[in-house]
Design a protein around this motif. Sequence first.
Motif, mmCIF file in Angstrom:
data_model
loop_
_atom_site.group_PDB
_atom_site.id
_atom_site.type_symbol
_atom_site.label_atom_id
_atom_site.label_comp_id
_atom_site.label_asym_id
_atom_site.label_seq_id
_atom_site.Cartn_x
_atom_site.Cartn_y
_atom_site.Cartn_z
ATOM 1 N N SER A 214 54.818 -1.743 -11.148
ATOM 2 C CA SER A 214 55.817 -1.044 -10.786
ATOM 3 C C SER A 214 55.793 0.420 -11.012
ATOM 4 O O SER A 214 54.950 0.720 -12.078
ATOM 5 C CB SER A 214 57.253 -1.367 -11.773
ATOM 6 O OG SER A 214 58.274 -0.214 -11.622
ATOM 7 N N THR A 215 55.883 1.421 -10.205
ATOM 8 C CA THR A 215 55.658 2.771 -10.397
ATOM 9 C C THR A 215 56.933 3.480 -11.112
ATOM 10 O O THR A 215 56.610 4.631 -11.595
ATOM 11 C CB THR A 215 55.440 3.383 -9.004
ATOM 12 O OG1 THR A 215 56.454 3.089 -8.266
ATOM 13 C CG2 THR A 215 54.295 2.775 -8.412
ATOM 14 N N ASN A 216 57.852 2.762 -11.392
ATOM 15 C CA ASN A 216 59.152 3.526 -12.025
ATOM 16 C C ASN A 216 59.536 2.364 -13.039
ATOM 17 O O ASN A 216 60.251 1.485 -12.648
ATOM 18 C CB ASN A 216 60.225 3.664 -10.963
ATOM 19 C CG ASN A 216 61.282 4.760 -11.542
ATOM 20 O OD1 ASN A 216 61.330 4.906 -12.900
ATOM 21 N ND2 ASN A 216 62.294 4.904 -10.927
ATOM 22 N N GLY A 217 59.132 2.542 -14.421
ATOM 23 C CA GLY A 217 59.676 1.669 -15.429
ATOM 24 C C GLY A 217 58.609 0.619 -15.417
ATOM 25 O O GLY A 217 57.631 0.520 -14.534
ATOM 26 N N CYS B 39 51.128 -6.698 -13.743
ATOM 27 C CA CYS B 39 50.308 -7.732 -13.191
ATOM 28 C C CYS B 39 49.012 -8.360 -13.783
ATOM 29 O O CYS B 39 48.712 -9.419 -13.630
ATOM 30 C CB CYS B 39 49.712 -6.861 -11.663
ATOM 31 S SG CYS B 39 51.166 -6.636 -10.560
ATOM 32 N N ALA B 40 48.586 -7.457 -14.608
ATOM 33 C CA ALA B 40 47.311 -7.815 -15.426
ATOM 34 C C ALA B 40 47.562 -9.079 -16.296
ATOM 35 O O ALA B 40 46.733 -9.707 -16.448
ATOM 36 C CB ALA B 40 46.760 -6.607 -16.357
ATOM 37 N N GLN B 41 48.924 -8.994 -16.796
ATOM 38 C CA GLN B 41 49.253 -10.105 -17.810
ATOM 39 C C GLN B 41 49.512 -11.378 -16.785
ATOM 40 O O GLN B 41 49.155 -12.500 -17.139
ATOM 41 C CB GLN B 41 50.267 -9.691 -18.823
ATOM 42 C CG GLN B 41 49.959 -8.644 -19.460
ATOM 43 C CD GLN B 41 51.303 -8.285 -20.043
ATOM 44 O OE1 GLN B 41 52.323 -7.700 -19.349
ATOM 45 N NE2 GLN B 41 51.417 -7.841 -21.366
ATOM 46 N N GLY C 112 57.113 -3.604 -15.492
ATOM 47 C CA GLY C 112 57.071 -4.875 -14.514
ATOM 48 C C GLY C 112 56.474 -4.594 -13.399
ATOM 49 O O GLY C 112 55.493 -3.880 -13.238
ATOM 50 N N TYR C 113 56.775 -5.442 -12.519
ATOM 51 C CA TYR C 113 55.799 -5.486 -11.013
ATOM 52 C C TYR C 113 56.748 -5.840 -10.001
ATOM 53 O O TYR C 113 57.846 -6.306 -9.989
ATOM 54 C CB TYR C 113 54.652 -6.790 -11.446
ATOM 55 C CG TYR C 113 55.355 -8.096 -11.511
ATOM 56 C CD1 TYR C 113 55.499 -8.902 -10.295
ATOM 57 C CD2 TYR C 113 55.704 -8.571 -12.728
ATOM 58 C CE1 TYR C 113 56.238 -10.157 -10.296
ATOM 59 C CE2 TYR C 113 56.286 -9.833 -12.736
ATOM 60 C CZ TYR C 113 56.397 -10.788 -11.724
ATOM 61 O OH TYR C 113 56.749 -11.838 -11.834
ATOM 62 N N ALA D 284 62.577 -3.847 -9.706
ATOM 63 C CA ALA D 284 61.287 -4.497 -10.232
ATOM 64 C C ALA D 284 61.507 -5.773 -11.124
ATOM 65 O O ALA D 284 62.767 -6.000 -11.187
ATOM 66 C CB ALA D 284 60.398 -3.745 -10.944
ATOM 67 N N ILE D 285 60.625 -6.747 -10.860
ATOM 68 C CA ILE D 285 60.572 -7.927 -11.747
ATOM 69 C C ILE D 285 60.237 -7.599 -12.846
ATOM 70 O O ILE D 285 59.124 -7.150 -13.232
ATOM 71 C CB ILE D 285 59.752 -9.085 -11.224
ATOM 72 C CG1 ILE D 285 59.967 -9.172 -9.779
ATOM 73 C CG2 ILE D 285 59.998 -10.257 -11.870
ATOM 74 C CD1 ILE D 285 61.248 -9.842 -9.055
ATOM 75 N N ARG D 286 61.106 -7.594 -14.169
ATOM 76 C CA ARG D 286 60.903 -7.117 -15.349
ATOM 77 C C ARG D 286 60.955 -8.472 -16.302
ATOM 78 O O ARG D 286 61.782 -8.466 -17.289
ATOM 79 C CB ARG D 286 62.029 -6.150 -15.735
ATOM 80 C CG ARG D 286 61.644 -4.989 -14.977
ATOM 81 C CD ARG D 286 62.267 -3.732 -15.439
ATOM 82 N NE ARG D 286 62.808 -2.784 -14.282
ATOM 83 C CZ ARG D 286 62.094 -2.046 -13.835
ATOM 84 N NH1 ARG D 286 61.066 -1.669 -14.022
ATOM 85 N NH2 ARG D 286 62.797 -1.308 -12.819
#
Length: 309
Positions: free
Chosen positions: A277-280, A256-258, A282-283, A242-244
Amino acid sequence: MGRSLAFLLPALLLAATVESLLTVRPDCQESCGGVDIPYPFGIGAGCFRPGFEITCLNNTMPVLPASTGVVRVLTLLVMPRPEARVMLPVSWTCYNSAGNTTAVSLDGRVNFNKDNVYRISNTHNQLFVLGCNTFVYTMSWCTAHCNDPLSAMYTLYSGCTTYCNDSRSAQDGACAGVGCCHVDIPPGIGDNLMKFDTWSRVGKEFSPCDYAFIVEKGSYTFRAADLHMEKHTRLPLRLDWAIRDSNVNSTASLSCAQLSQGNSTSCVSDHSECVDSTNGPGYVCNCTKGYEGNPYLPHGCTSKLPLHL
Ligand SMILES: *[C@@H]1O[C@H](CO)[C@@H](O)[C@H](O)[C@H]1NC(C)=O
Ligand SMILES: *[C@@H]1O[C@H](CO)[C@@H](O)[C@H](O)[C@H]1NC(C)=O
Ligand SMILES: *[C@@H]1O[C@H](CO)[C@@H](O)[C@H](O)[C@H]1NC(C)=O
Ligand SMILES: *[C@@H]1O[C@H](CO)[C@@H](O)[C@H](O)[C@H]1NC(C)=O
Ligand SMILES: *[C@@H]1O[C@H](CO)[C@@H](O)[C@H](O)[C@H]1NC(C)=O
Ligand SMILES: *[C@@H]1O[C@H](CO)[C@@H](O)[C@H](O)[C@H]1NC(C)=O
């Protein structure tokens, strides 16, 4: 009608071929050793997003730039889900007849995640422990706030226990506690450190070493002979990524909300969207319905060809 379609089809196919090439940044290497390297992954300066660097060893083998060991990359996916498949060494510990530890392998603890982009997929992997009267658990550091020393401790655990009675008690294909156990893992694991614990080792010379590894579901079946597994064995592991990105003033990853509040986003293509992201934390980015391609590149998402053509 038939005539105009026959005329159009080659043009459409040509367009699709050209568009499908848009998976890497301009002037960047598209593949290494037969493995596609789609952006945000990339080889060489300017070709990858920070944390997504791939090294093309000898120009034939894609690897993660781990600080220890060689982590070979099998596949990299951007769409339809963020996924990377890699080969990781097994961890092991050996004992003498008195039950004292004689050798420990640190090879399994490959530091493949120093930039915090990967998580071990909890849905596609399982933890296996092979051995004799042993308890092994996995510990994970750095689930969030990775730069914050106060949070830098091991928090996530998963483990299982094996028993053995004599050299014949383990059965091929049976991994339910005798010589072998396996267990699901929780989400959020970004490390592969294994902690070994053993008891009642005396008289168990037939099983001098214990092994532990997290492996892709369906790709490992226990064999009693594996109680003497080759110590350099490597097995496939599925990683989520994910992009963190962090907020300027905090190490917390953005959601994503931010992002929708005006922070810069990596979902740069038109017809792309942000997905948490569904694992950790980020998005990730996705092309919206009806589009395919690479949402991380300008104009990377392109219209799908109608299926009925
Ligand atoms: C790369 O090539 C060198 C020399 O040909 C060889 O010694 C080495 O093992 C190769 N490495 C890999 C990962 O294939
Ligand atoms: C095993 O370890 C114990 C405690 O460390 C020690 O007292 C003992 O001598 C060791 N035995 C052998 C055979 O190495
Ligand atoms: C364990 O081993 C002992 C001696 O080898 C044997 O008598 C016993 O039946 C075994 N138990 C099981 C559960 O296999
Ligand atoms: C970050 O902190 C600095 C100094 O405290 C402040 O001026 C700035 O507005 C903050 N930025 C954000 C995005 O909160
Ligand atoms: C960006 O994200 C932060 C939360 O991490 C939020 O406070 C801020 O309002 C967002 N928008 C801008 C323009 O910085
Ligand atoms: C991306 O969108 C497609 C449908 O348009 C969906 O099947 C897929 O699961 C989505 N991927 C993610 C990571 O949400």
